[in-house]
Design a protein around this motif. Structure first.
Motif, PDB file in Angstrom:
ATOM      1  N   GLY A  76       0.653  -1.259   0.011  1.00 40.88           N
ATOM      2  CA  GLY A  76      -0.108   0.259   0.031  1.00 40.88           C
ATOM      3  C   GLY A  76       0.973   1.569   0.087  1.00 40.88           C
ATOM      4  N   LYS A  77       1.883   1.199   0.319  1.00 36.91           N
ATOM      5  CA  LYS A  77       2.769   2.030   0.179  1.00 36.91           C
ATOM      6  C   LYS A  77       3.420   2.564  -1.239  1.00 36.91           C
ATOM      7  CE  LYS A  77       4.786   1.193   5.385  1.00 36.91           C
ATOM      8  NZ  LYS A  77       5.400   0.767   6.155  1.00 36.91           N
ATOM      9  N   LEU A  78       3.191   1.770  -2.064  1.00 37.29           N
ATOM     10  CA  LEU A  78       4.213   2.247  -3.809  1.00 37.29           C
ATOM     11  C   LEU A  78       3.003   2.869  -4.626  1.00 37.29           C
ATOM     12  CD1 LEU A  78       5.045  -1.840  -3.948  1.00 37.29           C
ATOM     13  CD2 LEU A  78       6.154   0.032  -2.776  1.00 37.29           C
ATOM     14  N   ASP A 126       1.431   2.315 -10.663  1.00 37.40           N
ATOM     15  CA  ASP A 126       1.716   0.906 -11.518  1.00 37.40           C
ATOM     16  C   ASP A 126       2.609   0.658 -10.756  1.00 37.40           C
ATOM     17  OD1 ASP A 126       0.547   3.164 -13.311  1.00 37.40           O
ATOM     18  OD2 ASP A 126       3.338   3.923 -13.415  1.00 37.40           O
ATOM     19  N   LYS A 127       3.201   0.161  -9.708  1.00 35.79           N
ATOM     20  CA  LYS A 127       4.244  -1.046  -8.824  1.00 35.79           C
ATOM     21  C   LYS A 127       2.837  -1.902  -8.250  1.00 35.79           C
ATOM     22  CE  LYS A 127       8.304   1.677  -8.063  1.00 35.79           C
ATOM     23  NZ  LYS A 127       9.355   2.032  -7.132  1.00 35.79           N
ATOM     24  N   LEU A 152       0.099  -8.581 -10.970  1.00 39.79           N
ATOM     25  CA  LEU A 152       0.409  -9.318 -12.209  1.00 39.79           C
ATOM     26  C   LEU A 152       1.587 -10.134 -11.677  1.00 39.79           C
ATOM     27  CD1 LEU A 152      -0.690  -6.301 -14.622  1.00 39.79           C
ATOM     28  CD2 LEU A 152      -2.210  -8.106 -13.539  1.00 39.79           C
ATOM     29  N   ASP A 153       2.119  -9.561 -10.854  1.00 42.01           N
ATOM     30  CA  ASP A 153       3.382 -10.870 -11.042  1.00 42.01           C
ATOM     31  C   ASP A 153       3.554 -11.936 -10.207  1.00 42.01           C
ATOM     32  OD1 ASP A 153       6.983 -11.899 -11.377  1.00 42.01           O
ATOM     33  OD2 ASP A 153       6.839 -10.370  -9.200  1.00 42.01           O
ATOM     34  N   ALA A 154       3.222 -11.634  -8.946  1.00 44.57           N
ATOM     35  CA  ALA A 154       2.534 -12.468  -7.731  1.00 44.57           C
ATOM     36  C   ALA A 154       1.621 -13.828  -9.187  1.00 44.57           C
ATOM     37  CB  ALA A 154       1.848 -12.118  -7.000  1.00 44.57           C
ATOM     38  N   ALA A 155       0.022 -13.347  -9.001  1.00 49.24           N
ATOM     39  CA  ALA A 155      -0.318 -13.572 -10.281  1.00 49.24           C
ATOM     40  C   ALA A 155      -0.033 -14.777 -11.338  1.00 49.24           C
ATOM     41  CB  ALA A 155      -1.915 -13.187 -11.108  1.00 49.24           C
TER      42      ALA A 155
END
Length: 288
Positions: free
Chosen positions: A74-76, A79-80, A86-89
């Motif tokens: 939540g701090k990012l 876009d990040k 998407l990377d985790a998915a």
């Protein structure tokens, strides 16, 4: 001593004046005044309370850190966060995807369990539904009676009644093996492909921005919006791995729910008595 002080007071007030009833100070009594100082820890706590009370008036309250106890995404930037989700998915071994979407005025629904090696589930469209099962490149379809009858949008069967009845009797409750060179193979394959479905369902349109913090199925999430919500809204988990948990598609075109991330399931090939194999091409019961 007391009598002397009273006489002095009467003399000071003058004749005919009542004696003063004021409280005698410790200095007048000859005593040393004592000031009470609370322990340092109590003073700090009280000071913090006073500061918070003052800030409450000015800033609206001393809010707790919203990222406390979360995975920190939540701090990012928006876009990040989207990139992490998407990377985790893509790295997950499995997921269950439920989607309901509108296309060209028709409503479609999916309920699929997906892995890297295949998938299984049900697709519903225009009042009919079929089940799909893919193991590797072997694809099977199990259709309901409405689909087997090739009904059109008005619910009127377009096929020869006799041929349709034969197909329904033969295929009811059976899996049909879909040949890899059949015209429907690729579309049905995509419905069972984890990467294809995730790329298709998790896209946002327009500039991304961070939205509200909410809960999806009891899990804390942060929303990422595309084009201020007009391009869709993606809810990313703030607990554990930052998986995407829900997507509200652009233009109120439907909702995608993603659950059971990383939970494996069995893909079992149907028995020979459960499969009808037409060879290299599926039959068309519309043909006479």
């Amino acid at each position: 001593m007391r009598k002397g002080r009273r006489l002095a007071a009467e003399q000071h007030a003058g004749p005919g004046t009542l004696p003063s009833c004021r409280r005698v100070t410790p200095h007048e009594k000859g005593l040393t005044p004592v000031t009470f100082f609370p322990p340092a820890g109590v003073r700090r706590t009280a000071l913090a309370g006073l500061l918070c009370a003052g800030l409450t008036v000015v800033l609206g309250g001393c809010a707790e850190d919203p990222d406390k106890g979360t995975n920190g995404v939540g701090k990012l930037s928006a876009d990040k966060i989207e990139s992490r989700a998407l990377d985790a998915a893509r790295k997950a071994d499995a997921v269950r995807l439920k989607a309901e979407f509108v296309s060209k005025g028709a409503t479609y629904s999916l309920d699929m369990q997906l892995t890297e090696n295949g998938g299984k589930g049900q697709v519903t469209s225009k009042g009919s539904s079929f089940k799909l099962l893919r193991i590797g490149e072997e694809l099977y379809m199990q259709a309901d009676a409405a689909l087997l009858a090739h009904e059109d949008d008005d619910g009127k069967g377009a096929a020869d009644p006799e041929l349709t009845e034969q197909a329904v009797r033969k295929l009811h409750g059976k899996y049909v093996k879909v040949p890899s060179d059949d015209s429907t193979y690729q579309q049905m394959h995509d419905f069972t492909s984890k990467d294809v479905l995730l790329d298709w369902t998790l896209s946002l349109d327009g500039k991304t921005a961070k939205g509200d913090r909410k809960k999806v199925n009891g899990v804390r999430v942060i929303e990422i919006t595309g084009d201020a919500g007009n391009g869709g809204t993606l809810s990313v988990s703030l607990e554990g791995t930052p998986y995407p948990l829900r997507l509200e598609r652009a233009g109120n075109a439907g909702t995608v729910e993603l659950t059971e991330w990383g939970k494996g399931f069995a893909l079992e090939k149907p028995g020979k008595d459960e499969v009808v194999d037409y060879g290299s091409q599926l039959p068309d019961t519309n043909e006479k």
